[in-house]
Design a protein around this motif. Structure first.
Motif, PDB file in Angstrom:
ATOM      1  N   LEU A 161      -0.203   4.227   2.270  1.00  0.00           N
ATOM      2  CA  LEU A 161      -1.417   4.677   2.955  1.00  0.00           C
ATOM      3  C   LEU A 161      -2.625   4.695   2.027  1.00  0.00           C
ATOM      4  N   ILE A 162      -2.435   5.166   0.795  1.00  0.00           N
ATOM      5  CA  ILE A 162      -3.555   5.335  -0.138  1.00  0.00           C
ATOM      6  C   ILE A 162      -3.927   4.017  -0.805  1.00  0.00           C
ATOM      7  N   LEU A 163      -2.939   3.267  -1.230  1.00  0.00           N
ATOM      8  CA  LEU A 163      -3.198   2.031  -1.971  1.00  0.00           C
ATOM      9  C   LEU A 163      -3.347   0.822  -1.053  1.00  0.00           C
ATOM     10  N   ASN A 164      -3.017   1.007   0.214  1.00  0.00           N
ATOM     11  CA  ASN A 164      -3.248  -0.026   1.244  1.00  0.00           C
ATOM     12  C   ASN A 164      -2.544  -1.344   0.893  1.00  0.00           C
ATOM     13  N   PHE A 165      -1.225  -1.305   0.764  1.00  0.00           N
ATOM     14  CA  PHE A 165      -0.473  -2.538   0.523  1.00  0.00           C
ATOM     15  C   PHE A 165       0.452  -2.829   1.709  1.00  0.00           C
TER      16      PHE A 165
ATOM     17  N   PHE B 146       6.709   6.429  -1.240  1.00  0.00           N
ATOM     18  CA  PHE B 146       6.234   5.066  -0.997  1.00  0.00           C
ATOM     19  C   PHE B 146       5.375   4.967   0.262  1.00  0.00           C
ATOM     20  N   TYR B 147       5.655   5.763   1.253  1.00  0.00           N
ATOM     21  CA  TYR B 147       4.795   5.742   2.437  1.00  0.00           C
ATOM     22  C   TYR B 147       3.405   6.298   2.119  1.00  0.00           C
ATOM     23  N   ILE B 148       3.355   7.334   1.313  1.00  0.00           N
ATOM     24  CA  ILE B 148       2.051   7.872   0.894  1.00  0.00           C
ATOM     25  C   ILE B 148       1.304   6.831   0.048  1.00  0.00           C
TER      26      ILE B 148
ATOM     27  N   PHE C   3      10.148  -1.712  -0.261  1.00  0.00           N
ATOM     28  CA  PHE C   3       8.765  -1.718  -0.775  1.00  0.00           C
ATOM     29  C   PHE C   3       8.664  -2.604  -2.023  1.00  0.00           C
ATOM     30  N   ASP C   4       9.488  -3.649  -2.075  1.00  0.00           N
ATOM     31  CA  ASP C   4       9.493  -4.506  -3.266  1.00  0.00           C
ATOM     32  C   ASP C   4       8.152  -5.188  -3.492  1.00  0.00           C
ATOM     33  N   SER C   5       7.452  -5.535  -2.390  1.00  0.00           N
ATOM     34  CA  SER C   5       6.142  -6.179  -2.547  1.00  0.00           C
ATOM     35  C   SER C   5       5.134  -5.221  -3.181  1.00  0.00           C
ATOM     36  N   ALA C   6       5.248  -3.937  -2.817  1.00  0.00           N
ATOM     37  CA  ALA C   6       4.343  -2.939  -3.392  1.00  0.00           C
ATOM     38  C   ALA C   6       4.624  -2.759  -4.879  1.00  0.00           C
ATOM     39  N   LEU C   7       5.898  -2.824  -5.256  1.00  0.00           N
ATOM     40  CA  LEU C   7       6.262  -2.662  -6.662  1.00  0.00           C
ATOM     41  C   LEU C   7       5.776  -3.844  -7.496  1.00  0.00           C
ATOM     42  N   GLU C   8       5.712  -5.035  -6.857  1.00  0.00           N
ATOM     43  CA  GLU C   8       5.184  -6.191  -7.574  1.00  0.00           C
ATOM     44  C   GLU C   8       3.688  -6.024  -7.851  1.00  0.00           C
ATOM     45  N   LYS C   9       2.969  -5.439  -6.893  1.00  0.00           N
ATOM     46  CA  LYS C   9       1.519  -5.265  -7.031  1.00  0.00           C
ATOM     47  C   LYS C   9       1.179  -4.037  -7.859  1.00  0.00           C
TER      48      LYS C   9
END
Length: 449
Positions: free
Chosen positions: A445-449, A440-442, A306-312
């Protein structure tokens, strides 16, 4: 007056030993309880402790040896020859004697048994050594008072006097038939008040709790605790009375089991103590540390996905320790309660009912903690969706960890595996990984990344 171990006392005893002043040393030590002497020996060198064991009579030192730490006792026995050990063994009850002999090497064990003068005592010890040490047979002592149901009260009193010479404490009087089968127990009051010509069969109590030689020690403890027994008789496969277990024996067993469970819950795979060797401590600790290492690497692997999510949403990274801690803590809490319940035989609900109860409790706790997180987000001006993500994640991992913490110990117990293993790093590590994965899966779903 309570005994106090002081450096002054240790120095005095060491001085008496150096001066070979045996008479004063013996007179001085006779003032103390055997448990106090054992405490003194723990502070002396091996040679000085052995000197005192050889100086005092076996009737006293046999009690001292039983009070000593296992490792210290083993070292002292290693300084004694087989004949000297046998002299100590002859003064012990058979259960204590069997415990001591079981710690010896096979060749020394054979020599010690052959040097025991009382052959009946030796045979009884050999019999006890055949049983598993954590079974009723391994915990029992052969010393007891038993009477035949066909004896008269007068004859019974005479025989009891003879038997009592070999019994330190008389907890109960057991009644057997001509084949040695346990029939019941005899109240001392009923014996004293009964007519002298009456038979024991007319006055004994037929209702008696007992265990057989193969009953596990934890089951013996449960029975004695449930019925508040000071002693419990032990029978063999044919129902014959072969020994008895007293409350002090079962307390020692419970203490040892509690220590093992505590160490296992802390991730220590062997029975070790603070003064164990570095190799022993390493061997006991390293396996669980390796498990923790792989668990941590697993969590890193999950986060890398989930590195892309951590960047955002880099703020998510800072809450991963919180999620992991919540999952681990709740899992340990749930498993600890279940393990305790299994040990006390108080977990009687069905698995489904137990899991539903944990889910209900988890929803309450998770909701309360989630609301606190949302409140924290409002105060710190955190994005609302991020606060909701963390709150829902906490609720989810708490439910998941509670289910795992409940389910795993019960399954392990049903498969004959010590459930205490579930309260240690096993539960913590698994919940950490699954908790972060759910987090991270939740968030996805909520943050839509």
């Amino acid at each position: 007056m309570a005994f106090e171990l002081t450096q002054e006392l240790i120095d005095k005893i060491q001085t008496l030993i150096e001066e070979n002043n045996d008479q004063e040393l013996q007179t001085h030590l006779e003032e103390y309880h055997h448990a106090d002497i054992a405490e003194v020996l723990d502070e002396l060198s091996l040679d000085d402790a052995t000197y005192i064991i050889r100086l005092l009579g076996s009737d006293q030192t046999s009690e001292v040896l039983m009070e000593m730490d296992d490792d210290d006792r083993e070292k002292i026995l290693g300084n004694l020859n087989a004949k000297e050990i046998a002299e100590e063994i002859e003064e012990m009850d058979t259960d204590d004697a069997a415990d001591i002999i079981s710690e010896l090497s096979e060749d020394i064990k054979t020599q010690v048994i052959s040097n025991i003068k009382d052959k009946e005592h030796a045979e009884n010890i050999v019999e006890l050594l055949k049983y598993d040490e954590d079974s009723a047979g391994g915990l029992m002592a052969k010393e007891l008072i038993k009477v035949n149901e066909n004896w008269s009260v007068t004859g019974c009193m005479t025989e009891m006097r003879n038997q009592a010479e070999n019994v330190t404490r008389v907890h109960s009087i057991y009644v057997v038939d001509n084949k040695g089968k346990l029939k019941g127990r005899l109240s001392l009051k009923d014996l004293i008040t009964a007519p002298s010509k009456a038979e024991i069969g007319d006055v004994y109590i037929r209702n008696v709790d007992y265990v057989d030689v193969h009953t596990p020690g934890d089951e013996v403890a449960r029975v004695m605790q449930k019925y508040d027994l000071e002693a419990i008789p032990v029978v063999d496969e044919f129902g014959r009375l072969v020994g008895r277990i007293t409350v002090d024996d079962i307390l020692d067993f419970i203490k040892e089991e509690a220590e093992k469970d505590y160490q296992m819950a802390a991730g220590i795979s062997e029975d070790v103590e603070a003064d164990s060797t570095i190799w022993q401590l390493t061997r006991a600790r390293l396996p669980w540390l390796i498990l923790g290492l792989f668990g941590g690497l697993g969590a890193v692997y999950v986060m890398q996905g989930f590195d892309s999510a951590l960047e955002k949403y880099e703020i998510l990274f800072f809450f991963t320790p919180l999620i992991a801690a919540m999952a681990g803590n709740v899992g340990v809490q749930s498993s600890a309660i279940i393990v305790q319940g299994l040990a006390n035989d108080s977990v009687k609900d069905s698995l489904v009912k137990r899991l539903l109860k944990e889910v209900s409790l988890s929803i309450i706790n998770g909701t309360a903690l989630g609301l606190l997180v949302i409140g924290f987000g409002v105060i710190t001006s955190m994005a609302f969706l991020v606060s909701i993500t963390i709150a829902i994640s906490i609720l989810s991992v708490i439910i998941m960890a509670a289910l795992i913490g409940t389910f795993v110990p019960i399954i392990l117990n049903k498969r004959g595996i010590d459930p205490a293993i579930a309260t240690g790093p096993f539960i913590t590590t698994s919940n950490d990984i699954l908790g972060i994965l759910a987090y991270f899966y939740i968030a996805k779903l909520i943050l839509n990344f």
